[in-house]
Design an enzyme around this catalytic site. Structure first.
Site, PDB file in Angstrom:
ATOM      1  N   CYS A   2       0.875  -1.616   0.178  1.00 52.74           N
ATOM      2  CA  CYS A   2      -0.180   0.141  -0.034  1.00 52.74           C
ATOM      3  C   CYS A   2       0.958   1.122   0.830  1.00 52.74           C
ATOM      4  CB  CYS A   2      -0.815  -0.061   1.394  1.00 52.74           C
ATOM      5  SG  CYS A   2      -1.429  -1.706   1.205  1.00 52.74           S
ATOM      6  N   ARG A  27       4.720   0.286  -6.677  1.00 46.36           N
ATOM      7  CA  ARG A  27       4.795   0.091  -4.899  1.00 46.36           C
ATOM      8  C   ARG A  27       3.834  -1.393  -4.884  1.00 46.36           C
ATOM      9  NH1 ARG A  27       6.839   2.653  -0.379  1.00 46.36           N
ATOM     10  NH2 ARG A  27       5.556   1.662   1.191  1.00 46.36           N
ATOM     11  N   TRP A  74      -2.483  -2.670  -1.388  1.00 41.48           N
ATOM     12  CA  TRP A  74      -2.629  -4.348  -1.943  1.00 41.48           C
ATOM     13  C   TRP A  74      -3.130  -4.856  -1.367  1.00 41.48           C
ATOM     14  CZ3 TRP A  74       0.836  -8.604  -0.226  1.00 41.48           C
ATOM     15  CH2 TRP A  74       1.852  -9.185  -1.329  1.00 41.48           C
ATOM     16  N   ASN A 100      -1.808   1.348   5.826  1.00 43.16           N
ATOM     17  CA  ASN A 100      -0.592   0.999   5.276  1.00 43.16           C
ATOM     18  C   ASN A 100      -0.231   0.261   6.514  1.00 43.16           C
ATOM     19  OD1 ASN A 100       1.193  -0.400   4.305  1.00 43.16           O
ATOM     20  ND2 ASN A 100       2.816   0.906   3.646  1.00 43.16           N
ATOM     21  N   GLY A 101      -0.226  -1.325   6.280  1.00 38.19           N
ATOM     22  CA  GLY A 101       0.472  -2.155   7.537  1.00 38.19           C
ATOM     23  C   GLY A 101      -0.791  -3.026   7.101  1.00 38.19           C
ATOM     24  N   GLU A 478      19.667 -15.092  -8.729  1.00 41.73           N
ATOM     25  CA  GLU A 478      19.337 -14.041  -8.781  1.00 41.73           C
ATOM     26  C   GLU A 478      18.895 -13.160 -10.505  1.00 41.73           C
ATOM     27  OE1 GLU A 478      18.425 -11.699  -7.834  1.00 41.73           O
ATOM     28  OE2 GLU A 478      17.880  -9.353  -9.062  1.00 41.73           O
ATOM     29  N   LYS A 482      14.703 -13.235 -11.100  1.00 40.63           N
ATOM     30  CA  LYS A 482      13.923 -11.912 -12.658  1.00 40.63           C
ATOM     31  C   LYS A 482      13.500 -12.057 -13.446  1.00 40.63           C
ATOM     32  CE  LYS A 482      15.581  -9.098 -10.576  1.00 40.63           C
ATOM     33  NZ  LYS A 482      15.983  -8.613  -9.469  1.00 40.63           N
ATOM     34  N   GLU A 485      10.211 -12.849 -11.326  1.00 44.75           N
ATOM     35  CA  GLU A 485       9.712 -11.890 -11.187  1.00 44.75           C
ATOM     36  C   GLU A 485       9.055 -10.916 -12.797  1.00 44.75           C
ATOM     37  OE1 GLU A 485      11.540  -9.942  -7.831  1.00 44.75           O
ATOM     38  OE2 GLU A 485      12.521  -9.648  -9.600  1.00 44.75           O
ATOM     39  N   HIS A 501      22.969 -35.022 -10.166  1.00 45.83           N
ATOM     40  CA  HIS A 501      22.060 -35.896  -8.901  1.00 45.83           C
ATOM     41  C   HIS A 501      20.690 -35.214  -8.591  1.00 45.83           C
ATOM     42  CE1 HIS A 501      26.056 -35.794  -6.887  1.00 45.83           C
ATOM     43  NE2 HIS A 501      26.153 -35.621  -6.906  1.00 45.83           N
ATOM     44  N   LYS A 600       6.613  -3.712  -4.038  1.00 40.98           N
ATOM     45  CA  LYS A 600       8.519  -3.032  -4.316  1.00 40.98           C
ATOM     46  C   LYS A 600       9.065  -3.484  -3.216  1.00 40.98           C
ATOM     47  CE  LYS A 600      12.106  -1.526  -5.508  1.00 40.98           C
ATOM     48  NZ  LYS A 600      13.243  -1.722  -6.547  1.00 40.98           N
TER      49      LYS A 600
HETATM   50  C1  G6P Z   1      10.236  -7.710  -2.656  1.00 39.29           C
HETATM   51  C2  G6P Z   1      10.297  -7.458  -3.709  1.00 39.29           C
HETATM   52  C3  G6P Z   1      11.257  -8.170  -4.434  1.00 39.29           C
HETATM   53  C4  G6P Z   1      12.770  -7.484  -3.490  1.00 39.29           C
HETATM   54  C5  G6P Z   1      12.232  -8.090  -1.844  1.00 39.29           C
HETATM   55  C6  G6P Z   1      13.224  -7.308  -0.893  1.00 39.29           C
HETATM   56  O1  G6P Z   1       9.613  -9.541  -2.131  1.00 39.29           O
HETATM   57  O2  G6P Z   1       9.295  -7.535  -4.636  1.00 39.29           O
HETATM   58  O3  G6P Z   1      12.148  -7.487  -5.228  1.00 39.29           O
HETATM   59  O4  G6P Z   1      14.339  -7.975  -3.178  1.00 39.29           O
HETATM   60  O5  G6P Z   1      10.996  -6.759  -0.914  1.00 39.29           O
HETATM   61  O6  G6P Z   1      12.812  -6.275  -0.702  1.00 39.29           O
HETATM   62  P1  G6P Z   1      14.109  -5.126  -0.198  1.00 39.29           P
HETATM   63  O7  G6P Z   1      14.120  -3.593  -0.167  1.00 39.29           O
HETATM   64  O8  G6P Z   1      14.121  -5.785   1.291  1.00 39.29           O
HETATM   65  O9  G6P Z   1      15.662  -5.201  -0.346  1.00 39.29           O
END
Ligand code: G6P
Length: 605
Positions: A2, A27, A74, A100-101, A478, A482, A485, A501, A600
């Site tokens: 949010c 976000r 959200w 938010n929260g 990573e 990516k 996502e 294995h 985000k």
């Molecule tokens: C969310 C995002 C990820 C990010 C993770 C950690 O899940 O979608 O892309 O890596 O949070 O976020 P931070 O702000 O703690 O690095």
């Protein structure tokens, strides 16, 4: 997650709130709304879906009010629909709130309020806040706010308006992000400075538990008991342009291209007179640590996996990585002799914050590697190293991640030098390699001109594997995240030696395997693994260091990455993988900057 915004001043609140909400879109959200205070009345407009839909709904209404609050939701409690969207209003229309929260005790509060005759329109936890305000209000806005916040458990940032108080906002912060923007004759609050950076760079940080009373010309900050406290002023150093696309199709591409500059901002200030010396670590007594535990979520966790290899190699301190969401509930064995490193781009990730609290409770000092200055992670940590990557808007992190890896590498070189686990010659070599990283990353971008072609040839795969060893394996983790996502294509990252294995059973003709074979020490081993999957018909895309001609004979296609110090290879080698994910997502028509279901900054558990 949010996003909230509030404005009070002399201009029409409606446009300012909508513009601010657009800047918070990154976000992640599924509904949006605003409440405008005008002539002793609050009018609320909200809708499921995008901000464009909200702007459309607002188009014909003459909202002239100059005070208001806005929200992007959200969904956590209740489906994303018009009713559950924020703001929520009290039945008599006197109060509107955005939240938010998560209010953890909302069921209990809802039950009590229902018994007292209150009705609930939505399925949200947030609606209890507005009904509680109604319940406690006796004409004194501040007193009602205070009474409400003492009843709430959980995490919350709140924005509140009251029809009896024209021009006044209350903003409350408790374990959810909230920043106040200080203007001239107008003031703001928001989940993130990006929402109001076009209007002011002067900000006030609230500590958890504090709340602020905001009018166009005055901001009073209070502690939870309602006593005035001195506001913590600071200034944002970047401008609105830094948070805009600057001619790129997507924020993600812009942020990929910004990496050389972002890395300079992370590394350069930490190298003085040819020696690595990060600020803010005075008092960190490295000699006493028997272990290091790195905790984080998502990509930040993957940065930690790279960091583990680099720290262990250079400092010879046993280093573990722990997913923050697991660490917090694992009864972790950490104490004063363990250094806990928490990594976060946003500095607001709820799981990371909880892991930090758990570590601190057990006496472990916490060093945070974080991008957002003044964020909750930075505030909670005992030591802070900022990555200074600038604002990152795309949900999928790129420069956030590489600058975290760079910061960990800076830390490792500094720590190794202090501990005497590297020679002065090696220290000089590593420092030189760190300083070269921005240029190496620019070279990696320049070498990536073939990635859109490779993405075009491969975007239809429904599943693929990434394989690599050591640091290359960390990079695979990573790279795979990516791709998942933003393109929604399933992929798995495998330690190349582990494939045989079990998982090799899944390798069939035409299966795409991306093999990262840049880490010098284990290159030959990875080459053998390439042969193993080739023998089973896989289509192999090799990622190798510039000049490595042998891979050309083995792989079906090759991406070259500029050479650098092997321990820092994770930084240039992720660049083509970020671009691969980007172009595959583009070919598939995905919403690259705002992938479905993702946020985000995940400020709830
Ligand atoms: C969310 C995002 C990820 C990010 C993770 C950690 O899940 O979608 O892309 O890596 O949070 O976020 P931070 O702000 O703690 O690095």
């Amino acid at each position: 997650m949010c996003g909230i915004i509030g404005y009070t001043g002399k201009n029409r609140a409606c446009e300012i709130l909508i513009d601010g909400l657009r800047r918070l879109e990154y976000r992640g959200y599924d509904s949006a709304g605003v409440s405008i205070l005008d002539g002793g009345e609050i009018s609320t407009v909200k809708t499921k879906g995008r901000i464009d839909a909200l702007a459309e709904k607002l188009k014909d209404a003459q909202h002239m009010g100059t005070t208001g609050i806005g929200h992007t939701r959200w969904a956590t409690h209740g489906a994303p629909n018009d009713t559950n969207a924020h703001p929520h209003m009290s039945k008599d229309g006197r109060f509107a709130i955005v939240h938010n929260g998560i209010i953890e005790n909302y069921e209990l509060l809802r039950e009590k309020l229902t018994k007292r005759g209150f009705e609930f329109q939505s399925e949200t936890d947030s609606e209890v806040v507005v009904n509680l305000l109604d319940y406690y209000y006796n004409g004194d806005f501040k007193e009602a706010v205070m009474k409400v916040i003492t009843r709430l458990e959980g995490s919350f940032a709140l924005g509140i308006v009251c029809a009896d108080y024209p021009g006044k906002l209350f903003a409350v912060k408790s374990m959810s992000p909230l920043i106040i923007g200080v203007g001239v004759g107008e003031n703001y609050f928001a989940s993130d400075v990006t929402a109001f950076i076009g209007h002011t760079k002067n900000i006030i940080h609230l500590d958890d538990g504090q709340f602020a009373e905001i009018t166009p010309n005055e901001i009073n900050v209070y502690d939870p008991l309602g006593r005035r406290v001195e506001p913590k002023y600071s200034k944002v150093t970047w401008d609105a342009e830094a948070a805009e696309k600057g001619g790129y199709d997507h924020f993600m591409l812009k942020e990929i291209m910004e990496q050389p500059r972002a890395l300079e901002a992370t590394i350069n200030p930490r190298v003085k007179n040819g020696k690595v010396s990060p600020e803010g670590l005075d008092g960190l007594c490295l000699e006493k640590f028997r272990r290091i535990v790195i905790t984080a979520c998502g990509s930040a966790y993957h940065a930690g996996v790279v960091g583990k290899y680099v720290i262990e190699e250079l400092c010879r301190i046993p280093t573990e990585t722990a997913l923050a969401s697991e660490f917090r509930y694992s009864d972790p064995i950490v104490d004063k002799d363990t250094l806990v490193i928490a990594i976060s781009q946003s500095g607001e990730t709820a799981d990371t914050l909880a892991a930090m609290r758990e570590a601190k409770k057990r006496g472990a000092p916490v060093l945070a590697i974080v991008n957002v200055v003044g964020s909750s992670v930075a505030t909670l940590a005992d030591y802070v190293l900022y990555t200074w990557a600038g604002p990152e808007i795309a949900v999928a992190t790129t420069k956030g991640y590489t600058t975290q890896v760079a910061m960990l590498s800076v830390f490792a070189v500094w720590a190794a030098s202090r501990l005497g686990t590297i020679t002065p010659e090696r220290e000089a070599e590593l420092t030189h390699a760190l300083c070269e990283l921005p240029e190496r990353v620019q070279r990696a971008i320049d070498l990536s001109s073939n990635i859109s072609r490779i993405a075009h040839a491969n975007y239809k795969h429904s599943s693929l594997f990434f394989i690599g060893r050591n640091i290359d394996y960390a990079c695979c983790l990573e790279a795979s995240l990516k791709l998942k996502e933003i393109s929604y294509i399933h992929s798995e990252a495998y330690a190349a030696g582990e494939l045989k294995h079990g998982t090799i059973a899944l390798i069939s003709p035409e299966q795409l395997v991306i093999a990262i074979a840049c880490y010098e020490g284990l290159r030959e081993k990875t080459m053998s693994n390439i042969q193993q999957v080739k023998a089973r018909g896989a289509n192999v895309l090799g990622v190798a260091r510039e000049g490595d001609r042998t891979i050309v004979a083995e792989a079906d296609d090759v991406i070259f990455v500029p050479n650098t110090e092997p321990l820092f290879m994770a930084i240039p080698e992720i660049i083509p993988m970020q671009l691969f994910a980007y172009y595959v997502a583009k070919e598939n028509g995905c919403d690259i900057d705002k992938p479905k279901n993702l946020a985000k900054s995940v400020t709830v558990e």
